[in-house]
Write a protein that holds these residues in place. Structure first.
Motif, mmCIF file in Angstrom:
data_model
loop_
_atom_site.group_PDB
_atom_site.id
_atom_site.type_symbol
_atom_site.label_atom_id
_atom_site.label_comp_id
_atom_site.label_asym_id
_atom_site.label_seq_id
_atom_site.Cartn_x
_atom_site.Cartn_y
_atom_site.Cartn_z
ATOM 1 N N UNK A 28 53.556 78.225 18.637
ATOM 2 C CA UNK A 28 55.020 79.270 18.908
ATOM 3 C C UNK A 28 55.413 79.557 17.703
ATOM 4 N N UNK A 29 55.514 78.941 16.372
ATOM 5 C CA UNK A 29 56.233 79.316 15.475
ATOM 6 C C UNK A 29 55.564 79.801 14.138
ATOM 7 N N UNK A 30 54.350 79.569 13.978
ATOM 8 C CA UNK A 30 53.862 79.908 12.734
ATOM 9 C C UNK A 30 53.962 81.650 12.744
ATOM 10 N N UNK A 31 54.257 81.919 11.437
ATOM 11 C CA UNK A 31 54.052 81.382 9.922
ATOM 12 C C UNK A 31 55.508 80.935 9.652
ATOM 13 N N UNK A 32 56.458 80.796 10.607
ATOM 14 C CA UNK A 32 57.873 80.544 10.079
ATOM 15 C C UNK A 32 57.675 79.031 9.922
ATOM 16 N N UNK A 33 57.426 77.858 10.475
ATOM 17 C CA UNK A 33 57.279 76.711 10.169
ATOM 18 C C UNK A 33 56.500 76.315 9.058
ATOM 19 N N UNK A 34 57.042 75.567 7.914
ATOM 20 C CA UNK A 34 56.413 75.347 6.887
ATOM 21 C C UNK A 34 56.154 73.784 6.856
ATOM 22 N N UNK A 35 57.036 72.749 7.063
ATOM 23 C CA UNK A 35 56.894 71.369 6.698
ATOM 24 C C UNK A 35 57.307 70.508 8.054
ATOM 25 N N UNK A 36 56.503 69.700 8.595
ATOM 26 C CA UNK A 36 56.808 68.730 9.473
ATOM 27 C C UNK A 36 56.487 67.254 8.917
ATOM 28 N N UNK A 37 57.432 66.499 9.353
ATOM 29 C CA UNK A 37 57.348 65.079 8.935
ATOM 30 C C UNK A 37 57.400 64.179 10.099
ATOM 31 N N UNK A 38 56.575 63.435 10.502
ATOM 32 C CA UNK A 38 56.625 62.436 11.856
ATOM 33 C C UNK A 38 56.555 61.137 11.251
ATOM 34 N N UNK A 39 57.220 60.447 12.089
ATOM 35 C CA UNK A 39 57.287 58.978 12.129
ATOM 36 C C UNK A 39 55.890 58.372 12.360
ATOM 37 N N UNK A 40 55.536 58.957 13.404
ATOM 38 C CA UNK A 40 54.102 58.359 13.957
ATOM 39 C C UNK A 40 53.692 59.450 14.826
ATOM 40 N N UNK A 41 52.386 59.884 14.949
ATOM 41 C CA UNK A 41 51.630 60.450 15.777
ATOM 42 C C UNK A 41 50.939 59.837 16.849
ATOM 43 N N UNK A 42 51.153 60.414 17.933
ATOM 44 C CA UNK A 42 50.588 59.623 19.021
ATOM 45 C C UNK A 42 49.121 60.452 19.311
ATOM 46 N N UNK A 43 48.221 59.495 19.013
ATOM 47 C CA UNK A 43 46.658 60.126 19.373
ATOM 48 C C UNK A 43 45.793 59.162 20.001
#
Length: 433
Positions: A382-397
């Motif tokens: 929904x937000x590319x190319x605006x969003x540049x950086x994402x930091x997550x404590x943990x990914x749920x997979x």
């Protein structure tokens, strides 16, 4: 390469000064500063000792300790600092003997009061507070108990000083008053545990309406409600605070409930950074007042360790902050396991569900709970190319044991897709670096 022993004294002195300044700037509060420990260079050799003793900038932090060397150490600072501004740091007291030694050191420093640039006082005692008076060039004052267990402080005392140039004030439990009601025009104010001192706090805010750039309000117990109703009638115009014209950063932290009055007690047209750390939040439905938008806001940080309804708070605040470029959301309550991506849901509204919020977002940090890969992928789409950086404590997979190799491979592909489009940082769990 030339030996360090061949460096000119001026070069060696400059190196010492740079090292000293770098450690001094790394401090969290004045009492955390350990810059004075660099004076160990005096023990390296006679030449270094001589150069250090003739470098005034190394002697500008006067640590008033409780050891036997407290008074001589202060004198060395006074004599060797060459008239430069002094940072005076009182260290914690442990016994009556320590009080006596601190008082002796203070008597040596008082004639130099015009040189005091900062003062850190981690306790309030008659022996100390009664001797402080005129501090004409004081810029920074910290009055914060380092520890409350040793009993060497009193919350019943207040400090009254003449400090017309004071710009930064960090205070907990105590109140600081100013001679002839000449309240300073602060640039930075951090007030901790101020229940019962509301009139004093509003007096500071009123006097600093046109200068205050940073405001931190922290309350460990009780309701955090910024409301000055009635104070103006009782204390006069000095209690009025309608507009913080140049406030750039606001932090509100409390273990009690946050009343949304904390965001509407004054206009904040220049606010750039807002941090909210709360255990519980006032209900947003059927509010008797409105919370204004913050169009100038650039970064928003919302975190909780206990509130089970942080998603509701996010939904309430994001429409009020349409132009933020940095967003931090942390849920440490443990109520939601993150499998539904509740921190992200308000940011996924689009099309029939509503407008896309925070369209200028570039940096996102999610903490305290796992984030589903599929929800994060939808967010980026929904937000590319605006969003540049994402930091997550943990990914749920999915794991190979629970959901099989096929779904695990799909999760890996989703992770690769994300990494091609944003700078992705994962602290733990699936996809961690």
């Amino acid at each position: 390469m030339a030996s360090i022993d061949k460096l000119p004294p001026e070069t060696l002195s400059h190196i010492f000064s740079l090292l000293f300044q770098s450690v001094k700037e790394d401090r969290i509060t004045p009492v955390d500063s350990q810059a004075y420990e660099l004076l160990d260079i005096l023990l390296v050799c006679r030449r270094w000792n001589k150069v250090a003793c003739q470098t005034p900038s190394l002697w500008t932090i006067a640590h008033v300790g409780t050891d036997q060397d407290a008074w001589p150490r202060v004198w060395r600072c006074i004599e060797r600092s060459g008239g430069l501004p002094l940072d005076v740091n009182f260290m914690p007291l442990r016994d009556d003997e320590g009080v006596d030694r601190a008082s002796m050191a203070l008597k040596a420093l008082l004639p130099q009061a015009s040189r005091w640039h900062s003062l850190s006082l981690p306790y309030m005692m008659d022996e100390i507070s009664e001797q402080l008076n005129s501090l004409p060039n004081l810029v920074e004052l910290t009055s914060h108990p380092i520890t409350e267990e040793d009993g060497n402080f009193s919350s019943d005392l207040s400090l009254c000083i003449d400090a017309p140039n004071l710009e930064t004030l960090l205070i907990k439990n105590y109140e600081v008053y100013f001679h002839d009601d000449k309240w300073p025009h602060l640039k930075s104010l951090e007030a901790r545990e101020f229940l019962g001192s509301e009139a004093w706090l509003w007096g500071l805010l009123g006097s600093s309406q046109d200068t205050l750039e940073k405001l931190v309000l922290r309350q460990h117990d009780g309701l955090l409600d910024m409301n000055n109703q009635g104070l103006e009638d009782e204390f006069g115009e000095q209690m009025k605070c309608n507009r913080l014209a140049v406030l750039k950063a606001l932090e509100i932290s409390a273990t009690g409930m946050l009343q949304w009055s904390g965001l509407r007690f004054a206009e904040m047209p220049a606010l750039r950074h807002l941090t909210i750390n709360q255990e519980s939040f006032e209900e947003t439905e059927n509010l008797e007042y409105s919370v204004p938008p913050f169009p100038s806001l650039e970064s928003l940080h919302i975190s909780t360790d206990h509130a089970p309804d942080i998603e509701r708070v996010i939904e309430f605040l994001l429409p009020l902050t349409p132009n933020i470029t940095s967003l931090t959301l942390i849920d440490g309550s443990g109520v939601d396991q993150g499998t539904e991506g509740h921190l992200l849901l308000p940011l996924l509204l689009h099309g029939d569900s509503g407008p896309l919020l925070c369209q200028r977002l570039e940096d996102l940090e999610l903490g305290g709970t796992p984030t589903p890969i599929d929800k994060l992928k939808r967010f980026v789409e929904l937000r590319e190319p605006g969003i540049k950086r994402i930091s997550c404590h943990e990914l749920w997979g999915p794991s190979a044991d629970s959901l099989g190799e096929k779904m695990l491979e799909e999760a890996r592909q989703g992770l690769e897709w994300l990494e091609k489009r944003v700078e992705l940082s994962v602290m733990s769990g699936f996809g961690a670096e």
